[in-house]
Structure formats: C-alpha cells, structure tokens
Design an enzyme around this catalytic site. Structure first.
Site, PDB file in Angstrom:
ATOM      1  CB  SER A  17     -44.641  -7.165  36.732  1.00  0.00           C
ATOM      2  OG  SER A  17     -43.198  -8.240  36.611  1.00  0.00           O
ATOM      3  N   GLY A  18     -42.563  -5.447  34.663  1.00  0.00           N
ATOM      4  CA  GLY A  18     -41.712  -4.210  34.612  1.00  0.00           C
ATOM      5  C   GLY A  18     -40.192  -4.998  34.955  1.00  0.00           C
ATOM      6  CE  LYS A  19     -40.123 -11.103  34.775  1.00  0.00           C
ATOM      7  NZ  LYS A  19     -41.577 -10.961  34.114  1.00  0.00           N
ATOM      8  N   GLY A  58     -41.675 -11.682  39.250  1.00  0.00           N
ATOM      9  CA  GLY A  58     -42.969 -11.071  38.904  1.00  0.00           C
ATOM     10  C   GLY A  58     -43.618 -11.676  37.811  1.00  0.00           C
ATOM     11  CB  SER A 106     -45.623 -11.930  31.602  1.00  0.00           C
ATOM     12  OG  SER A 106     -45.266 -11.446  30.179  1.00  0.00           O
ATOM     13  CB  SER A 127     -38.651 -17.275  39.071  1.00  0.00           C
ATOM     14  OG  SER A 127     -38.292 -15.724  39.364  1.00  0.00           O
TER      15      SER A 127
HETATM   16  N1  LIG Z   1     -46.974 -19.907  28.548  1.00  0.00           N
HETATM   17  C1  LIG Z   1     -46.208 -19.270  28.176  1.00  0.00           C
HETATM   18  N2  LIG Z   1     -46.267 -19.268  26.738  1.00  0.00           N
HETATM   19  C2  LIG Z   1     -45.526 -18.670  25.929  1.00  0.00           C
HETATM   20  N3  LIG Z   1     -44.510 -17.636  26.287  1.00  0.00           N
HETATM   21  C3  LIG Z   1     -44.492 -17.298  27.612  1.00  0.00           C
HETATM   22  C4  LIG Z   1     -45.186 -18.064  28.582  1.00  0.00           C
HETATM   23  N4  LIG Z   1     -45.082 -17.844  29.791  1.00  0.00           N
HETATM   24  C5  LIG Z   1     -44.193 -16.912  29.754  1.00  0.00           C
HETATM   25  N5  LIG Z   1     -43.809 -16.515  28.348  1.00  0.00           N
HETATM   26  C6  LIG Z   1     -42.513 -15.474  27.667  1.00  0.00           C
HETATM   27  O1  LIG Z   1     -41.424 -15.914  27.935  1.00  0.00           O
HETATM   28  C7  LIG Z   1     -40.845 -14.894  28.783  1.00  0.00           C
HETATM   29  C8  LIG Z   1     -39.629 -15.722  29.610  1.00  0.00           C
HETATM   30  O2  LIG Z   1     -40.171 -16.400  30.586  1.00  0.00           O
HETATM   31  P1  LIG Z   1     -39.452 -16.831  31.894  1.00  0.00           P
HETATM   32  O3  LIG Z   1     -38.293 -17.668  31.412  1.00  0.00           O
HETATM   33  O4  LIG Z   1     -39.053 -15.779  32.601  1.00  0.00           O
HETATM   34  O5  LIG Z   1     -40.536 -17.729  32.757  1.00  0.00           O
HETATM   35  S1  LIG Z   1     -40.385 -18.764  33.754  1.00  0.00           S
HETATM   36  O6  LIG Z   1     -39.393 -17.927  34.777  1.00  0.00           O
HETATM   37  O7  LIG Z   1     -39.223 -19.794  33.605  1.00  0.00           O
HETATM   38  O8  LIG Z   1     -41.406 -18.973  34.706  1.00  0.00           O
HETATM   39  C9  LIG Z   1     -41.650 -14.378  29.436  1.00  0.00           C
HETATM   40  O9  LIG Z   1     -41.120 -13.040  29.489  1.00  0.00           O
HETATM   41  P2  LIG Z   1     -41.736 -11.554  30.401  1.00  0.00           P
HETATM   42  O10 LIG Z   1     -43.154 -11.072  29.552  1.00  0.00           O
HETATM   43  O11 LIG Z   1     -40.662 -10.764  30.286  1.00  0.00           O
HETATM   44  O12 LIG Z   1     -42.039 -12.328  31.771  1.00  0.00           O
HETATM   45  C10 LIG Z   1     -42.777 -14.332  28.393  1.00  0.00           C
HETATM   46  O13 LIG Z   1     -42.576 -13.207  27.201  1.00  0.00           O
HETATM   47  N1  LIG Z   2     -43.403   1.280  36.178  1.00  0.00           N
HETATM   48  C1  LIG Z   2     -43.963   1.073  35.034  1.00  0.00           C
HETATM   49  N2  LIG Z   2     -45.214   1.754  34.820  1.00  0.00           N
HETATM   50  C2  LIG Z   2     -45.682   1.668  33.795  1.00  0.00           C
HETATM   51  N3  LIG Z   2     -45.178   0.797  32.795  1.00  0.00           N
HETATM   52  C3  LIG Z   2     -44.076   0.100  32.950  1.00  0.00           C
HETATM   53  C4  LIG Z   2     -43.408   0.163  34.196  1.00  0.00           C
HETATM   54  N4  LIG Z   2     -42.372  -0.910  34.106  1.00  0.00           N
HETATM   55  C5  LIG Z   2     -42.599  -1.195  32.914  1.00  0.00           C
HETATM   56  N5  LIG Z   2     -43.601  -0.800  32.152  1.00  0.00           N
HETATM   57  C6  LIG Z   2     -44.255  -0.915  30.806  1.00  0.00           C
HETATM   58  O1  LIG Z   2     -44.559  -2.523  31.128  1.00  0.00           O
HETATM   59  C7  LIG Z   2     -44.337  -3.174  29.942  1.00  0.00           C
HETATM   60  C8  LIG Z   2     -43.663  -4.617  30.426  1.00  0.00           C
HETATM   61  O2  LIG Z   2     -42.610  -4.214  30.893  1.00  0.00           O
HETATM   62  P1  LIG Z   2     -41.560  -5.323  30.904  1.00  0.00           P
HETATM   63  O3  LIG Z   2     -40.192  -4.681  31.658  1.00  0.00           O
HETATM   64  O4  LIG Z   2     -41.068  -5.792  29.580  1.00  0.00           O
HETATM   65  O5  LIG Z   2     -41.818  -6.438  31.926  1.00  0.00           O
HETATM   66  P2  LIG Z   2     -41.650  -7.924  32.210  1.00  0.00           P
HETATM   67  O6  LIG Z   2     -40.095  -8.171  31.924  1.00  0.00           O
HETATM   68  O7  LIG Z   2     -41.829  -8.209  33.591  1.00  0.00           O
HETATM   69  O8  LIG Z   2     -42.433  -8.712  31.117  1.00  0.00           O
HETATM   70  C9  LIG Z   2     -43.500  -2.461  28.928  1.00  0.00           C
HETATM   71  O9  LIG Z   2     -44.187  -1.876  28.148  1.00  0.00           O
HETATM   72  C10 LIG Z   2     -42.853  -1.412  29.780  1.00  0.00           C
HETATM   73  O10 LIG Z   2     -42.714  -0.152  29.103  1.00  0.00           O
END
Ligand SMILES: Nc1ncnc2c1ncn2[C@@H]1O[C@H](COP(=O)(O)OS(=O)(=O)O)[C@@H](OP(=O)(O)O)[C@H]1O
Ligand SMILES: Nc1ncnc2c1ncn2[C@@H]1O[C@H](COP(=O)(O)OP(=O)(O)O)[C@@H](O)[C@H]1O
Length: 242
Positions: free
Chosen positions: A107-109, A103, A105, A177
């Site tokens: 989204s709550g993963k 999902g 960034s 992903s």
């Molecule tokens: N373009 C770009 N530039 C800088 N940083 C970025 C970028 N895209 C993603 N992020 C951050 O990297 C976190 C990890 O990404 P992922 O390894 O899950 O991405 S991927 O699966 O390879 O597409 C990802 O974590 P999440 O926010 O938890 O999803 C982001 O914090």
């Molecule tokens: N179901 C939900 N409803 C509202 N906010 C949420 C929910 N799940 C996560 N969050 C909040 O959304 C933000 C991103 O969550 P996060 O788990 O770090 O997402 P990701 O790992 O996909 O980047 C955090 O501030 C988290 O507290």
C-alpha cells in the site's frame, strides 16, 4: 486516524512523495505540537505545545515507588531519572510521538514512512523508522504471520515505539498491523495525542497489481501461509478519517 487514498498504478515522484508527507504532517500538525506552522519554512521554530506537555511530565513524576508485580516479574520498582522526556524534548526542540502507518502489503507504508522521515529530517527533526520488514530481521525474527505472531510483533514494536517517543524522537512505525485491537493496544501505551494512526487506504486490487515482492502471487498459489491478502478488506475499516 488519517487516511491516504491510494494513487494510481504509477511510480511516485519525489515531489508526490513529499506532498504525501506534507498531507500527513498538515493533517496531524496540531497533534504533534506544530501549531500554526507554515510548512514551507518554519518547522524549526520551538514548539509552543511543549510547555504544556512538560507540565504534564512533571506531574507524571509521582510514579509509585512501591514494588509491583509486572507481568511475570515480581518486586519491580520504577527507576526515575532526573533527565526526563520533557528535558529531552526541549533539547531536541521537538515533541516525541509515534506516527503509525497501517495498511496492506504494497500500500506504500515504507515509501511514505521514508518520505516523511526525509521531510522531517530536512527540517531538523529527529525521526526513526520502525519498519515491520526490518524489525523482523532482528528483534522479531522469532515471529511468523499467524494472528498471534502478528499481535506479538505489533506489541513489541508498540513498546519500542513508546521508548523512542519517550526519548523525544518522532518514531514512524510502518507495519501491516491489520487488527484494530493490536493497534489500539499500542495507542493505549501513549498519551492520546502522541499516537497518530495513518491508514493507507489503498484497495487490495491496487496492492496486488503492484506486488513488488511477489507476495500476493505466492499467497494466491498457496506457497505462503497466513496471508491476509484475501481477507484484507475485512481487516481494515472501509474509510478512515483524520
Ligand atoms: N503471510 C506472510 N508470509 C510471508 N511474508 C509476509 C506475510 N505477510 C506479510 N509478509 C511480509 O512481511 C513484512 C512485514 O510484515 P509486518 O510485520 O508489517 O506484518 S504485521 O504487522 O505483523 O501483520 C511485510 O511487509 P510489507 O510488504 O512492507 O507490508 C511483507 O513483506
Ligand atoms: N503513491 C504511490 N503510487 C504508486 N506506487 C506507489 C505509491 N507508494 C508506493 N508505491 C509503490 O508501491 C510498492 C509498494 O510500496 P511499499 O512502500 O514497499 O509498500 P508497503 O511498505 O506498504 O509494503 C513500491 O513498488 C512503491 O514504489
């Protein structure tokens, strides 16, 4: 694939988190071998489906002893051990598998991965989270966010997740992903029912409003590159069904 619909712009309570985890578990219970489980009490009971899997594992012992070329390496022979996945699963009383959270960034993963891990841990199940953010601190610190780097990031995590599943552990991978072909390649590494994909179906607008790391702001202002924020909608299926 199971989809978790996006919740509103509120902080999830521990109760909501555990309900989320329960939805995932109940949706996929059969696939990880938890048949007819009362999720309030009987998680710890030995898993019936394991017996069948052990049969499969035994037949899998006939791996070729012939030297092979694997990737760039030549003369590679698979080394078998008398302790196998089946033995480890029986020891742990659980089934090794991969639960793959995908999902946008924000989204709550990570939140859901932690809630799920906590819920399973409380029920005596051994889990391990492979979070994209965390793995990029070490194993994947050489990778950026271009499509080919994301593909390599996902490929490596898929391979590590496979090892965790082989260890008998419930491995929860939490990565953006975004490309289906990368996720499918990871799924192909495991028996079909051992790879459970969970798509966090949260609209881009909601993720962008959350923006806990300020990434969307940076992407919109052009300060970070290779963002999937704008084309995010096209990268994920509009709806996913369990
Ligand atoms: N373009 C770009 N530039 C800088 N940083 C970025 C970028 N895209 C993603 N992020 C951050 O990297 C976190 C990890 O990404 P992922 O390894 O899950 O991405 S991927 O699966 O390879 O597409 C990802 O974590 P999440 O926010 O938890 O999803 C982001 O914090
Ligand atoms: N179901 C939900 N409803 C509202 N906010 C949420 C929910 N799940 C996560 N969050 C909040 O959304 C933000 C991103 O969550 P996060 O788990 O770090 O997402 P990701 O790992 O996909 O980047 C955090 O501030 C988290 O507290």
């Amino acid at each position: 694939m199971a989809a978790i619909q996006g919740a509103g712009p509120f902080s999830p309570s521990p109760l909501a988190k555990s309900r989320f985890a329960r939805i995932v578990l109940e949706t996929n219970a059969t696939r990880i071998g938890l048949h007819g489980v009362d999720f309030r009490s009987s998680f710890l009971k030995p898993i019936k489906a394991m017996a069948n899997d052990c049969g499969a594992a035994v037949s899998g012992k006939n791996l070729s002893q012939m030297a092979k070329t694997v990737g760039k390496a030549t003369n590679i022979v698979w080394h078998k051990c008398s302790v196998d996945k089946c033995d480890r699963q029986q020891l742990l009383e659980q089934k090794g598998c991969v639960i793959w959270m995908t999902g946008l960034s924000g989204s709550g993963k990570s939140t859901l991965a932690c809630a799920l891990s906590r819920g399973l841990h409380a029920r005596g199940k051994l889990t391990y989270i492979l979070d994209g953010d965390n793995v990029r601190h070490g194993l994947n610190s050489d990778l950026g966010f271009k499509a080919e780097d994301r593909a390599e990031n996902i490929r490596r995590i898929g391979e590590v997740a496979k090892l965790f599943a082989d260890a008998g552990i419930i491995c929860i991978a939490s990565l953006i992903s975004p490309y289906r072909k990368d996720r499918d390649a990871c799924r192909a590494l495991l028996p079909e029912r051992d790879f459970i994909e969970v798509f966090l179906d949260v609209p881009l607008e909601v993720c962008e409003a959350r923006d806990p790391k300020g990434l969307y702001k940076l992407a919109r202002s052009g300060k970070i590159k290779d963002s999937i924020t704008t084309e995010g909608r096209e990268l994920f299926p509009p709806k996913c069904y369990g």
